[in-house]
Design a protein around this motif. Sequence first.
Motif, PDB file in Angstrom:
ATOM      1  N   PRO A  99      -6.791   0.657  -0.663  1.00  0.00           N
ATOM      2  CA  PRO A  99      -7.605   0.132   0.440  1.00  0.00           C
ATOM      3  C   PRO A  99      -7.138  -1.254   0.892  1.00  0.00           C
ATOM      4  CG  PRO A  99      -8.820   0.050  -1.627  1.00  0.00           C
ATOM      5  CD  PRO A  99      -7.535   0.761  -1.902  1.00  0.00           C
ATOM      6  N   TYR A 100      -6.125  -1.820   0.241  1.00  0.00           N
ATOM      7  CA  TYR A 100      -5.625  -3.147   0.594  1.00  0.00           C
ATOM      8  C   TYR A 100      -4.629  -3.044   1.738  1.00  0.00           C
ATOM      9  CZ  TYR A 100      -7.782  -4.289  -3.830  1.00  0.00           C
ATOM     10  OH  TYR A 100      -8.683  -4.436  -4.842  1.00  0.00           O
ATOM     11  N   ARG A 101      -4.668  -4.033   2.639  1.00  0.00           N
ATOM     12  CA  ARG A 101      -3.799  -4.011   3.822  1.00  0.00           C
ATOM     13  C   ARG A 101      -2.706  -5.067   3.734  1.00  0.00           C
ATOM     14  NH1 ARG A 101      -5.792  -1.030   8.343  1.00  0.00           N
ATOM     15  NH2 ARG A 101      -7.860  -0.219   7.923  1.00  0.00           N
ATOM     16  N   SER A 102      -1.553  -4.728   4.316  1.00  0.00           N
ATOM     17  CA  SER A 102      -0.454  -5.685   4.420  1.00  0.00           C
ATOM     18  C   SER A 102      -0.695  -6.593   5.623  1.00  0.00           C
ATOM     19  CB  SER A 102       0.870  -4.937   4.578  1.00  0.00           C
ATOM     20  OG  SER A 102       0.896  -4.286   5.835  1.00  0.00           O
ATOM     21  N   LYS A 103       0.207  -7.549   5.832  1.00  0.00           N
ATOM     22  CA  LYS A 103       0.068  -8.469   6.968  1.00  0.00           C
ATOM     23  C   LYS A 103       0.137  -7.743   8.309  1.00  0.00           C
ATOM     24  CE  LYS A 103       1.957 -12.364   4.474  1.00  0.00           C
ATOM     25  NZ  LYS A 103       3.065 -13.318   4.341  1.00  0.00           N
TER      26      LYS A 103
ATOM     27  N   GLY B 230      -1.200  -4.873   8.840  1.00  0.00           N
ATOM     28  CA  GLY B 230      -2.407  -4.072   9.006  1.00  0.00           C
ATOM     29  C   GLY B 230      -2.329  -2.691   8.383  1.00  0.00           C
ATOM     30  N   SER B 231      -1.152  -2.271   7.926  1.00  0.00           N
ATOM     31  CA  SER B 231      -1.041  -0.955   7.292  1.00  0.00           C
ATOM     32  C   SER B 231      -1.525  -1.040   5.843  1.00  0.00           C
ATOM     33  CB  SER B 231       0.410  -0.460   7.344  1.00  0.00           C
ATOM     34  OG  SER B 231       1.254  -1.347   6.651  1.00  0.00           O
ATOM     35  N   TYR B 232      -1.935   0.083   5.304  1.00  0.00           N
ATOM     36  CA  TYR B 232      -2.396   0.125   3.919  1.00  0.00           C
ATOM     37  C   TYR B 232      -1.210   0.000   2.975  1.00  0.00           C
ATOM     38  CZ  TYR B 232      -6.932   1.527   5.664  1.00  0.00           C
ATOM     39  OH  TYR B 232      -8.132   1.547   6.322  1.00  0.00           O
ATOM     40  N   LYS B 233      -1.407  -0.755   1.898  1.00  0.00           N
ATOM     41  CA  LYS B 233      -0.338  -0.960   0.923  1.00  0.00           C
ATOM     42  C   LYS B 233      -0.290   0.197  -0.070  1.00  0.00           C
ATOM     43  CE  LYS B 233      -0.381  -5.996   0.656  1.00  0.00           C
ATOM     44  NZ  LYS B 233      -0.525  -7.120  -0.289  1.00  0.00           N
ATOM     45  N   PRO B 234       0.925   0.654  -0.436  1.00  0.00           N
ATOM     46  CA  PRO B 234       1.034   1.621  -1.527  1.00  0.00           C
ATOM     47  C   PRO B 234       0.635   0.939  -2.844  1.00  0.00           C
ATOM     48  CG  PRO B 234       3.131   1.396  -0.359  1.00  0.00           C
ATOM     49  CD  PRO B 234       2.199   0.367   0.178  1.00  0.00           C
ATOM     50  N   VAL B 235       0.198   1.718  -3.781  1.00  0.00           N
ATOM     51  CA  VAL B 235      -0.311   1.185  -5.045  1.00  0.00           C
ATOM     52  C   VAL B 235       0.752   0.358  -5.776  1.00  0.00           C
ATOM     53  CG1 VAL B 235       0.207   3.199  -6.483  1.00  0.00           C
ATOM     54  CG2 VAL B 235      -1.749   1.746  -7.035  1.00  0.00           C
ATOM     55  N   ASP B 236       2.027   0.692  -5.657  1.00  0.00           N
ATOM     56  CA  ASP B 236       3.052  -0.066  -6.374  1.00  0.00           C
ATOM     57  C   ASP B 236       3.300  -1.448  -5.766  1.00  0.00           C
ATOM     58  OD1 ASP B 236       4.230   1.310  -4.197  1.00  0.00           O
ATOM     59  OD2 ASP B 236       6.213   1.073  -5.062  1.00  0.00           O
ATOM     60  N   GLN B 237       2.767  -1.709  -4.571  1.00  0.00           N
ATOM     61  CA  GLN B 237       2.859  -3.051  -3.993  1.00  0.00           C
ATOM     62  C   GLN B 237       1.662  -3.915  -4.386  1.00  0.00           C
ATOM     63  OE1 GLN B 237       3.527  -2.922   0.227  1.00  0.00           O
ATOM     64  NE2 GLN B 237       5.456  -1.823   0.002  1.00  0.00           N
ATOM     65  N   VAL B 238       0.649  -3.303  -4.964  1.00  0.00           N
ATOM     66  CA  VAL B 238      -0.519  -4.032  -5.447  1.00  0.00           C
ATOM     67  C   VAL B 238      -0.418  -4.231  -6.958  1.00  0.00           C
ATOM     68  CG1 VAL B 238      -3.038  -3.989  -5.661  1.00  0.00           C
ATOM     69  CG2 VAL B 238      -1.936  -3.169  -3.560  1.00  0.00           C
TER      70      VAL B 238
END
Length: 99
Positions: A33-37, A39-47
């Motif tokens: 549910p986290y967004r990148s700069k 506005g797209s949703y981040k994949p889990v491996d980026q969180v």
Amino acid sequence: FFPSLQQLWAPPKLSWLLQGHILSINIIMPLTPYRSKTGSYKPVDQVLLKLWYWLSLYEGDMLVQQVPCKRSGEEAPCTFWYLKPSTQYCIRTAAVGMA
């Protein structure tokens, strides 16, 4: 510990290619549910930056091979070698390094 993230993420999707007796697997990471700069949703491996997966290949109930898989799109596919013809296999994934 990311309680909201760990409750909301889905399992990874797997795409595969069988060539002869070699099976190559690519992991497609689930979105969070986290967004990148942008506005797209981040994949889990980026969180969860330490996240990776074990892929386990089973023939019936017997573990045949295990391979580590890293982030999707950044590395070569995970590969299982020396598969037997006319044999049914099962692939299981396990998340590792979620700290």
